[in-house]
Design a protein around this motif. Structure first.
Motif: not given
Length: 196
Positions: A176-183
């Motif tokens: 997954r995109l690292l920017s989505e780690h809080r998802d």
């Protein structure tokens, strides 16, 4: 038009369990403790954290580890030592499993996590406020697994780390995109998950 099949990721030589440290004194005080200067010798497990670990170990439902590597912060060291004592194992400190450094927010209120996570969504390589970037955390955490894969075979390895690094690692390994780690769902204190 057909969609080309994605190649399967390479099969790992070892099985990995990821564990977040138990509830800590920093959690109890709602403080960010993310640097070795503060985290190596202070802010260990809280009484609640010890109880969480006792419950987790009594109800252990994962494969029994054959090796335990851990962040060298006090809270992760104490967590790893309790697990190791339960299974009759030794522990091995691994600095690459350390907490993500939160720069100018060190020692401050944990409400600042949300400020950093909002920036992560926009750019996983940001270092605003002196924070360690998500990309850097992902690289060092994946480096641990890469090193173990090169050196070992057929082991069940428990990696004891911290909330943000584990969430970032799982996001990276899922592609997954690292920017989505809080998802993705976070590991709770003393939580364990197995890599598929």
């Amino acid at each position: 038009m057909s969609i080309p099949l994605q190649p399967d990721p390479p099969r790992r030589h070892n099985r990995y369990l990821l564990m977040r440290h138990g509830h800590s004194q920093a959690n109890a005080q709602q403080r960010i403790i993310s640097t070795p200067a503060q985290g190596l010798l202070a802010f260990g497990l809280s009484r609640q954290g010890v109880q969480e670990l006792d419950t987790r170990l009594a109800d252990w439902c994962w494969p029994v580890p054959t090796r335990i590597l851990h962040s060298d912060f006090l809270r992760t060291t104490e967590t790893a030592e309790r697990v190791a004592a339960h299974f009759g194992l030794e522990t091995q400190p691994e600095p690459r499993l350390r907490e993500r450094e939160f720069g100018q927010f060190e020692g401050g209120s944990d409400r600042h996590y949300h400020d950093v996570w909002a920036l992560d969504v926009r750019n996983p390589e940001h270092r605003e406020y002196g924070v360690e970037s998500v990309a850097s955390v992902a690289a060092r955490m994946q480096g641990v697994i890469g090193s173990l894969e090169s050196a070992l075979r057929d082991e069940t390895i428990l990696l004891v780390s911290h909330g943000d690094p584990l969430q970032i690692l799982l996001t990276a390994l899922e592609g997954r995109l690292l920017s989505e780690h809080r998802d993705r769902e976070a590991l709770l204190p003393a939580g364990v998950t197995m890599l598929e």
